[in-house]
Design a protein around this motif. Structure first.
Motif, mmCIF file in Angstrom:
data_model
loop_
_atom_site.group_PDB
_atom_site.id
_atom_site.type_symbol
_atom_site.label_atom_id
_atom_site.label_comp_id
_atom_site.label_asym_id
_atom_site.label_seq_id
_atom_site.Cartn_x
_atom_site.Cartn_y
_atom_site.Cartn_z
ATOM 1 N N UNK A 68 16.914 -8.710 72.568
ATOM 2 C CA UNK A 68 17.143 -7.901 73.618
ATOM 3 C C UNK A 68 16.530 -8.578 74.829
ATOM 4 N N UNK A 69 16.859 -8.519 76.120
ATOM 5 C CA UNK A 69 16.333 -9.073 77.264
ATOM 6 C C UNK A 69 14.682 -8.638 77.338
ATOM 7 N N UNK A 70 14.338 -7.605 77.069
ATOM 8 C CA UNK A 70 12.860 -7.497 77.311
ATOM 9 C C UNK A 70 12.044 -8.342 76.259
ATOM 10 N N UNK A 71 12.318 -8.589 75.255
ATOM 11 C CA UNK A 71 11.841 -9.357 74.067
ATOM 12 C C UNK A 71 11.783 -10.914 74.466
ATOM 13 N N UNK A 72 13.066 -11.254 75.322
ATOM 14 C CA UNK A 72 13.162 -12.679 75.759
ATOM 15 C C UNK A 72 12.203 -12.713 76.902
ATOM 16 N N UNK A 73 11.850 -11.560 77.727
ATOM 17 C CA UNK A 73 11.078 -11.524 79.050
ATOM 18 C C UNK A 73 9.544 -11.702 78.533
ATOM 19 N N UNK A 74 9.165 -10.952 77.539
ATOM 20 C CA UNK A 74 7.849 -11.039 76.813
ATOM 21 C C UNK A 74 7.516 -12.422 76.429
ATOM 22 N N UNK A 75 8.523 -12.940 75.860
ATOM 23 C CA UNK A 75 8.317 -14.394 74.986
ATOM 24 C C UNK A 75 7.993 -15.266 76.323
ATOM 25 N N UNK A 76 9.010 -15.162 77.330
ATOM 26 C CA UNK A 76 8.979 -15.874 78.725
ATOM 27 C C UNK A 76 7.613 -15.708 79.108
ATOM 28 N N UNK A 77 6.870 -14.584 79.042
ATOM 29 C CA UNK A 77 5.669 -14.319 79.825
ATOM 30 C C UNK A 77 4.576 -15.228 79.289
ATOM 31 N N UNK A 78 4.578 -15.190 77.907
ATOM 32 C CA UNK A 78 3.533 -16.120 77.018
ATOM 33 C C UNK A 78 3.680 -17.482 77.503
ATOM 34 N N UNK A 79 5.035 -18.048 77.754
ATOM 35 C CA UNK A 79 4.799 -19.405 78.082
ATOM 36 C C UNK A 79 4.321 -19.678 79.673
ATOM 37 N N UNK A 80 4.771 -18.827 80.658
ATOM 38 C CA UNK A 80 4.275 -18.778 81.803
ATOM 39 C C UNK A 80 2.753 -18.660 81.834
ATOM 40 N N UNK A 81 2.091 -17.654 81.037
ATOM 41 C CA UNK A 81 0.876 -17.601 80.792
ATOM 42 C C UNK A 81 0.116 -18.570 80.489
ATOM 43 N N UNK A 183 5.268 -9.558 84.170
ATOM 44 C CA UNK A 183 6.716 -9.715 83.329
ATOM 45 C C UNK A 183 6.192 -8.919 81.833
ATOM 46 N N UNK A 184 4.896 -9.335 81.285
ATOM 47 C CA UNK A 184 4.426 -8.953 80.279
ATOM 48 C C UNK A 184 4.589 -7.435 80.093
ATOM 49 N N UNK A 185 3.769 -6.942 81.046
ATOM 50 C CA UNK A 185 3.395 -5.534 81.219
ATOM 51 C C UNK A 185 4.606 -4.606 81.393
ATOM 52 N N UNK A 186 5.590 -4.945 82.125
ATOM 53 C CA UNK A 186 6.713 -4.270 82.608
ATOM 54 C C UNK A 186 7.894 -4.332 81.246
ATOM 55 N N UNK A 187 7.970 -5.384 80.387
ATOM 56 C CA UNK A 187 8.678 -5.442 79.427
ATOM 57 C C UNK A 187 8.224 -5.019 78.261
ATOM 58 N N UNK A 188 6.861 -5.011 77.907
ATOM 59 C CA UNK A 188 6.491 -4.427 76.724
ATOM 60 C C UNK A 188 6.338 -3.077 76.958
ATOM 61 N N UNK A 189 6.444 -2.479 77.960
ATOM 62 C CA UNK A 189 6.568 -0.947 78.346
ATOM 63 C C UNK A 189 7.957 -0.507 78.065
ATOM 64 N N UNK A 190 9.046 -1.392 78.451
ATOM 65 C CA UNK A 190 10.320 -1.035 78.218
ATOM 66 C C UNK A 190 10.583 -1.080 76.652
#
Length: 195
Positions: A68-81, A183-190
């Motif tokens: 799902x989009x939220x999992x993709x965004x969480x993964x992306x947040x790690x790369x950005x981090x 990005x992480x906080x918003x999507x992990x919450x979702x």
């Protein structure tokens, strides 16, 4: 075709902030030093194509592989981090690969630096709010600016100087870190709300 200047401008500004090509100047300069030459046209066109293809097929591709989009965004947040940590602390976390000017134009420049997880997830968010043709115009305008920055990065480096580049790198590293956390906080919450 229903082009709306307000939608184009908003989508352009959101993408410009997330792609953050100005903040990426130190990375572009480092890459140029390693490979000698970056194919600016190729990098810009490939990034633009990735962004537009993902605009149309992104959700379908993710659904197809069961993400799902939220999992993709969480993964992306790690790369950005981790990219942000490299910028702030001046360390190297990623294994340095030998890049040629052709591979450097595609990886890491076109993807994931320009068309990265942050910009791809942003496109999916924008698609829910704006008309597709307005987002495409916003993507094209961003690609033009990316091309100009890539083409003039050595002149920008001379104008700003090494100290200026280091300051920009650290400041934008902090900004990128904040984007990663948001990005992480918003999507992990979702994600927790979905379960």
């Amino acid at each position: 075709m229903h082009l709306n200047l307000k939608e184009i401008f908003t989508a352009f500004m959101v993408l410009f902030a997330v792609i953050d090509i100005i903040g990426s100047i130190p990375i572009i300069i480092d890459l140029r030093k390693k490979v000698g030459h970056i194919q600016s046209e190729k990098a810009s066109i490939i990034a633009g194509v990735i962004l537009i293809v993902f605009l149309f097929l992104g959700k379908s591709i993710l659904n197809l592989i069961g993400i799902d989009v939220n999992s993709f965004a969480v993964a992306g947040s790690f790369i950005l981090f981790f990219i942000a940590l490299e910028m702030i602390l001046g360390i190297t976390l990623y294994k340095q690969e030998e890049h040629t000017s052709v591979t450097a134009s595609v990886f890491p420049l076109a993807f994931p630096l320009i068309a990265g997880p942050g910009s791809l997830t942003t496109l999916l968010s924008l698609r829910a709010e704006f008309r597709t043709e307005n987002i495409i115009v916003a993507v094209i305008l961003n690609v033009i600016i990316i091309f100009i920055v890539l083409k003039t990065s050595s002149r920008i480096e001379r104008f700003i100087g090494q100290n200026g580049i280091n300051i920009i790198r650290k400041v934008f590293g902090v900004v990128l870190l904040a984007i990663a956390v948001k990005l992480f906080a918003h999507n992990i919450k979702a994600l927790f709300e979905l379960t």
